[in-house]
Design a protein around this motif. Structure first.
Motif, PDB file in Angstrom:
ATOM      1  N   MET A 198       0.843  -1.211   0.000  1.00 29.88           N
ATOM      2  CA  MET A 198       0.000   0.000   0.000  1.00 29.88           C
ATOM      3  C   MET A 198       0.878   1.262   0.000  1.00 29.88           C
ATOM      4  SD  MET A 198      -3.103  -0.971  -0.062  1.00 29.88           S
ATOM      5  CE  MET A 198      -3.939   0.554   0.341  1.00 29.88           C
ATOM      6  N   PRO A 199       0.418   2.332  -0.669  1.00 27.36           N
ATOM      7  CA  PRO A 199       1.186   3.585  -0.704  1.00 27.36           C
ATOM      8  C   PRO A 199       1.008   4.360   0.611  1.00 27.36           C
ATOM      9  CG  PRO A 199      -0.845   3.828  -1.945  1.00 27.36           C
ATOM     10  CD  PRO A 199      -0.849   2.426  -1.425  1.00 27.36           C
ATOM     11  N   ILE A 200       1.737   3.928   1.613  1.00 23.94           N
ATOM     12  CA  ILE A 200       1.496   4.449   2.968  1.00 23.94           C
ATOM     13  C   ILE A 200       1.797   5.946   3.075  1.00 23.94           C
ATOM     14  CG2 ILE A 200       2.262   4.283   5.388  1.00 23.94           C
ATOM     15  CD1 ILE A 200       0.309   2.052   4.470  1.00 23.94           C
ATOM     16  N   LYS A 201       2.825   6.396   2.374  1.00 19.53           N
ATOM     17  CA  LYS A 201       3.167   7.821   2.487  1.00 19.53           C
ATOM     18  C   LYS A 201       2.016   8.705   1.976  1.00 19.53           C
ATOM     19  CE  LYS A 201       6.816  10.996   1.696  1.00 19.53           C
ATOM     20  NZ  LYS A 201       8.090  11.364   1.195  1.00 19.53           N
ATOM     21  N   GLU A 202       1.465   8.287   0.855  1.00 17.75           N
ATOM     22  CA  GLU A 202       0.320   9.038   0.288  1.00 17.75           C
ATOM     23  C   GLU A 202      -0.880   8.980   1.222  1.00 17.75           C
ATOM     24  OE1 GLU A 202      -1.308   8.557  -4.003  1.00 17.75           O
ATOM     25  OE2 GLU A 202       0.587   7.458  -3.884  1.00 17.75           O
ATOM     26  N   ILE A 203      -1.101   7.803   1.788  1.00 20.72           N
ATOM     27  CA  ILE A 203      -2.234   7.642   2.706  1.00 20.72           C
ATOM     28  C   ILE A 203      -2.022   8.538   3.927  1.00 20.72           C
ATOM     29  CG2 ILE A 203      -3.424   5.994   4.234  1.00 20.72           C
ATOM     30  CD1 ILE A 203      -2.824   3.824   2.121  1.00 20.72           C
ATOM     31  N   ALA A 204      -0.780   8.577   4.411  1.00 21.84           N
ATOM     32  CA  ALA A 204      -0.479   9.409   5.586  1.00 21.84           C
ATOM     33  C   ALA A 204      -0.812  10.873   5.298  1.00 21.84           C
ATOM     34  CB  ALA A 204       0.990   9.249   5.980  1.00 21.84           C
ATOM     35  N   GLU A 205      -0.517  11.316   4.097  1.00 25.80           N
ATOM     36  CA  GLU A 205      -0.799  12.715   3.737  1.00 25.80           C
ATOM     37  C   GLU A 205      -2.292  13.002   3.773  1.00 25.80           C
ATOM     38  OE1 GLU A 205       2.744  13.451   0.749  1.00 25.80           O
ATOM     39  OE2 GLU A 205       0.847  14.303  -0.018  1.00 25.80           O
ATOM     40  N   LEU A 206      -3.051  12.085   3.158  1.00 23.42           N
ATOM     41  CA  LEU A 206      -4.520  12.230   3.140  1.00 23.42           C
ATOM     42  C   LEU A 206      -5.082  12.287   4.566  1.00 23.42           C
ATOM     43  CD1 LEU A 206      -5.976   9.603   0.599  1.00 23.42           C
ATOM     44  CD2 LEU A 206      -6.410  12.067   0.675  1.00 23.42           C
ATOM     45  N   VAL A 207      -4.590  11.349   5.375  1.00 22.59           N
ATOM     46  CA  VAL A 207      -5.099  11.205   6.739  1.00 22.59           C
ATOM     47  C   VAL A 207      -4.719  12.428   7.582  1.00 22.59           C
ATOM     48  CG1 VAL A 207      -4.868   9.798   8.841  1.00 22.59           C
ATOM     49  CG2 VAL A 207      -5.113   8.680   6.608  1.00 22.59           C
ATOM     50  N   HIS A 208      -3.494  12.868   7.440  1.00 24.57           N
ATOM     51  CA  HIS A 208      -3.030  14.013   8.244  1.00 24.57           C
ATOM     52  C   HIS A 208      -3.693  15.312   7.793  1.00 24.57           C
ATOM     53  CE1 HIS A 208       0.746  11.531   9.406  1.00 24.57           C
ATOM     54  NE2 HIS A 208      -0.256  11.337  10.238  1.00 24.57           N
ATOM     55  N   ASP A 209      -3.962  15.449   6.487  1.00 21.84           N
ATOM     56  CA  ASP A 209      -4.665  16.647   6.004  1.00 21.84           C
ATOM     57  C   ASP A 209      -6.018  16.786   6.689  1.00 21.84           C
ATOM     58  OD1 ASP A 209      -2.614  17.313   4.390  1.00 21.84           O
ATOM     59  OD2 ASP A 209      -3.561  16.716   2.497  1.00 21.84           O
ATOM     60  N   ALA A 210      -6.586  15.622   7.048  1.00 19.25           N
ATOM     61  CA  ALA A 210      -7.894  15.647   7.718  1.00 19.25           C
ATOM     62  C   ALA A 210      -7.737  15.744   9.235  1.00 19.25           C
ATOM     63  CB  ALA A 210      -8.669  14.385   7.352  1.00 19.25           C
ATOM     64  N   GLY A 211      -6.505  15.836   9.711  1.00 23.70           N
ATOM     65  CA  GLY A 211      -6.268  15.965  11.156  1.00 23.70           C
ATOM     66  C   GLY A 211      -6.405  14.650  11.905  1.00 23.70           C
ATOM     67  N   ALA A 212      -6.369  13.533  11.164  1.00 21.88           N
ATOM     68  CA  ALA A 212      -6.518  12.227  11.827  1.00 21.88           C
ATOM     69  C   ALA A 212      -5.151  11.531  11.974  1.00 21.88           C
ATOM     70  CB  ALA A 212      -7.474  11.348  11.013  1.00 21.88           C
ATOM     71  N   LEU A 213      -5.172  10.395  12.654  1.00 18.90           N
ATOM     72  CA  LEU A 213      -3.953   9.616  12.880  1.00 18.90           C
ATOM     73  C   LEU A 213      -3.959   8.360  12.009  1.00 18.90           C
ATOM     74  CD1 LEU A 213      -3.956   9.735  16.806  1.00 18.90           C
ATOM     75  CD2 LEU A 213      -2.555  11.128  15.243  1.00 18.90           C
ATOM     76  N   LEU A 214      -2.757   7.847  11.740  1.00 20.89           N
ATOM     77  CA  LEU A 214      -2.653   6.658  10.893  1.00 20.89           C
ATOM     78  C   LEU A 214      -1.953   5.529  11.641  1.00 20.89           C
ATOM     79  CD1 LEU A 214      -2.947   5.306   8.103  1.00 20.89           C
ATOM     80  CD2 LEU A 214      -0.734   6.282   7.494  1.00 20.89           C
ATOM     81  N   CYS A 215      -2.610   4.375  11.669  1.00 19.27           N
ATOM     82  CA  CYS A 215      -2.025   3.187  12.296  1.00 19.27           C
ATOM     83  C   CYS A 215      -1.788   2.122  11.223  1.00 19.27           C
ATOM     84  CB  CYS A 215      -2.971   2.640  13.358  1.00 19.27           C
ATOM     85  SG  CYS A 215      -2.361   1.110  14.103  1.00 19.27           S
ATOM     86  N   VAL A 216      -0.549   1.694  11.068  1.00 20.24           N
ATOM     87  CA  VAL A 216      -0.205   0.769   9.986  1.00 20.24           C
ATOM     88  C   VAL A 216       0.266  -0.576  10.549  1.00 20.24           C
ATOM     89  CG1 VAL A 216       1.316   0.388   8.004  1.00 20.24           C
ATOM     90  CG2 VAL A 216       0.443   2.682   8.487  1.00 20.24           C
ATOM     91  N   ASP A 217      -0.361  -1.644  10.048  1.00 20.14           N
ATOM     92  CA  ASP A 217       0.077  -3.004  10.360  1.00 20.14           C
ATOM     93  C   ASP A 217       1.107  -3.412   9.306  1.00 20.14           C
ATOM     94  OD1 ASP A 217       0.453  -5.731  10.439  1.00 20.14           O
ATOM     95  OD2 ASP A 217      -1.671  -6.241  10.608  1.00 20.14           O
ATOM     96  N   ALA A 218       2.351  -3.563   9.740  1.00 25.71           N
ATOM     97  CA  ALA A 218       3.429  -3.882   8.790  1.00 25.71           C
ATOM     98  C   ALA A 218       3.909  -5.323   8.923  1.00 25.71           C
ATOM     99  CB  ALA A 218       4.594  -2.931   9.008  1.00 25.71           C
ATOM    100  N   VAL A 219       3.088  -6.169   9.537  1.00 23.67           N
ATOM    101  CA  VAL A 219       3.538  -7.546   9.795  1.00 23.67           C
ATOM    102  C   VAL A 219       3.914  -8.264   8.501  1.00 23.67           C
ATOM    103  CG1 VAL A 219       2.819  -9.802  10.690  1.00 23.67           C
ATOM    104  CG2 VAL A 219       2.237  -7.738  11.948  1.00 23.67           C
ATOM    105  N   ALA A 220       3.136  -8.056   7.439  1.00 22.00           N
ATOM    106  CA  ALA A 220       3.397  -8.774   6.189  1.00 22.00           C
ATOM    107  C   ALA A 220       4.367  -8.016   5.278  1.00 22.00           C
ATOM    108  CB  ALA A 220       2.080  -9.035   5.461  1.00 22.00           C
ATOM    109  N   PHE A 221       4.762  -6.836   5.692  1.00 20.81           N
ATOM    110  CA  PHE A 221       5.676  -6.005   4.897  1.00 20.81           C
ATOM    111  C   PHE A 221       7.111  -6.100   5.426  1.00 20.81           C
ATOM    112  CE2 PHE A 221       7.831  -1.911   4.258  1.00 20.81           C
ATOM    113  CZ  PHE A 221       7.665  -1.690   2.901  1.00 20.81           C
ATOM    114  N   ALA A 222       7.222  -6.067   6.748  1.00 19.94           N
ATOM    115  CA  ALA A 222       8.546  -5.959   7.394  1.00 19.94           C
ATOM    116  C   ALA A 222       9.537  -7.069   7.030  1.00 19.94           C
ATOM    117  CB  ALA A 222       8.373  -5.886   8.910  1.00 19.94           C
TER     118      ALA A 222
END
Ligand SMILES: Cc1ncc(COP(=O)(O)O)c(C=O)c1O
Length: 409
Positions: free
Chosen positions: A174-198
């Motif tokens: 998933m494009p997490i950086k882009e998602i983070a921007e969207l989420v932060h623009d709305a003043g919300a927080l982002l929680c990412v499960d990286a178990v299958a990525f790490a």
């Protein structure tokens, strides 16, 4: 670049036996260097930390070295941002227990129907406190979570978005950086499960600008133990879940009831040993810092994994009765080598048992991404068959699996 697979495999004693492991997304093999450090800690410095006597001082210094490595590995700004716990599931439960106290009735949380339940269930429980949950749903044709769908779901009431970095079924990154921007623009927080990525790519929490980021070492060549990154400014504002007298100045400890596990915190330094050894084996000594070396080593791993994916996906695509559940691309920027499929007219539980006979470990099921499998109407099919590879697998192993599957499907 000549990929030194023999060297890599020699660092994992279990790979020297007869089995081929293609269930790595369930749990990877453990590094000798990790097992040795855990054993050494327990046998030579297993005392309570914080006392004045020499052995206790030595134990404290070992555990702190381990904590330093956790910070380096994810590229956190501060060591105090890294929280340890027994599993990703447990850490997210703990985080939700804290965060819910900062939310109000009518606040909104967005979860996906692709995620492992570990990053869904704890947020759903917030409904008891009047929080509204919205689902960001997968496109059933393309198997994608589309960003414009997320934008439609976000409102001024959104407080948190919980999403996976790579699906443990689809393998999509998933494009997490882009998602983070969207989420932060709305003043919300982002929680990412990286178990299958790490297990596949180097993490950089500052670059991604995530607020919470979690994964488990037992899928990244270590023990059953997990790490949750929590951005400093947020950690300072959320209520702790440890004893009442453990305050903000204690950093991660306020989120770590019962404290970190000492032998595992120290033992995981064996993963650093391994990455450095891989660097020395493949490159000249021009990189200075651990991160510089890690970037190069992970690039090698990713290139090798892409070849594994390519070989296996190309085979699956020759089979008219097989449907890949996820992207049919093997590009390392698009997916990790966790590849799922179904076979028309055959239930998924019928295949792995036939592969077992050849001493190749694969598996079937919903992999606790139950909502995804339900939404794809695959529960009655016994879910999907998953072949999950990592950098220590060989193209020969993939060939062997292909030969076996070729007879079965
Ligand atoms: C994507 C994903 N998230 C979370 C988990 C849960 O991790 P843990 O077993 O550490 O709780 C898993 C375990 O399979 C997983 O694959």
């Amino acid at each position: 670049m000549n990929y030194k697979l023999d060297f890599i495999r020699s660092q994992f004693p279990a790979l020297d036996k007869d089995w081929t492991y293609f269930d790595n997304a369930g749990g990877s093999q453990t590094l000798q260097s990790v097992a040795e450090r855990i054993s050494d800690y327990l046998l030579t410095s297993n005392v309570q930390l914080g006392a004045s006597y020499n052995v206790s001082q030595e134990s404290g210094s070992r555990v702190n070295q381990g904590f330093d490595f956790g910070k380096e590995l994810v590229n956190a700004k501060h060591r105090s941002e890294v929280i340890y716990g027994s599993s990703t599931t447990m850490l997210l439960q703990q985080l939700s227990k804290s965060l819910v106290q900062t939310f109000q009735e009518g606040d909104e949380v967005i979860v996906t129907n692709v995620d492992h339940e570990a990053n869904v269930g704890p947020w759903l429980e917030m409904q008891d406190a009047g929080v509204n949950i919205k689902f960001w749903e997968v496109n059933k044709e393309t198997f994608e979570l589309e960003l414009d769908k997320l934008s439609e779901l976000i409102t001024e009431k959104t407080k948190l978005v919980a999403v996976t970095h790579a699906s443990n079924v689809l393998g999509t990154i998933m494009p997490i950086k882009e998602i983070a921007e969207l989420v932060h623009d709305a003043g919300a927080l982002l929680c990412v499960d990286a178990v299958a990525f790490a297990p596949h790519r180097l993490i950089d929490v500052q670059e991604l600008d995530v607020d919470f980021y979690v994964f488990s070492f037992y899928k990244v060549y270590g023990p059953h133990y997990s790490l949750l990154y929590c951005k400093q400014e947020i950690l300072e504002c959320i209520p702790g879940i440890n004893h009442f007298f453990i305050g903000n100045e204690e950093g991660a400890y306020k989120m770590q009831p019962g404290n970190a596990n000492f032998e595992l915190s120290y033992g995981y330094l064996g993963y650093k040993d391994y990455l450095e050894a891989c660097y020395s084996e493949h490159f000249d000594q021009s990189a200075k810092t651990f991160r510089e070396k890690a970037v190069k080593v992970y690039d090698l791993f990713a290139d090798h994994e892409e070849q594994l994916s390519k070989k296996f996906i190309e085979f699956l695509k020759t089979k008219p009765n097989v449907k890949i559940i996820g992207s049919e691309e093997w590009d390392k920027d698009i997916r990790v080598p966790t590849i799922s499929f179904i076979v028309n007219g055959t239930k998924s539980d019928e295949i792995p048992i036939q592969v077992d006979e050849y001493m190749i470990g694969i598996r079937y099921g919903d992999f606790y991404a139950r909502r995804l499998i339900e939404s794809l109407d695959l529960m009655d099919n016994q879910g999907i068959i998953r072949v999950s590879m990592v950098h220590y697998n060989s193209l020969t192993e993939v060939d062997q699996l292909i030969q076996v599957l070729d007879q079965i499907i």
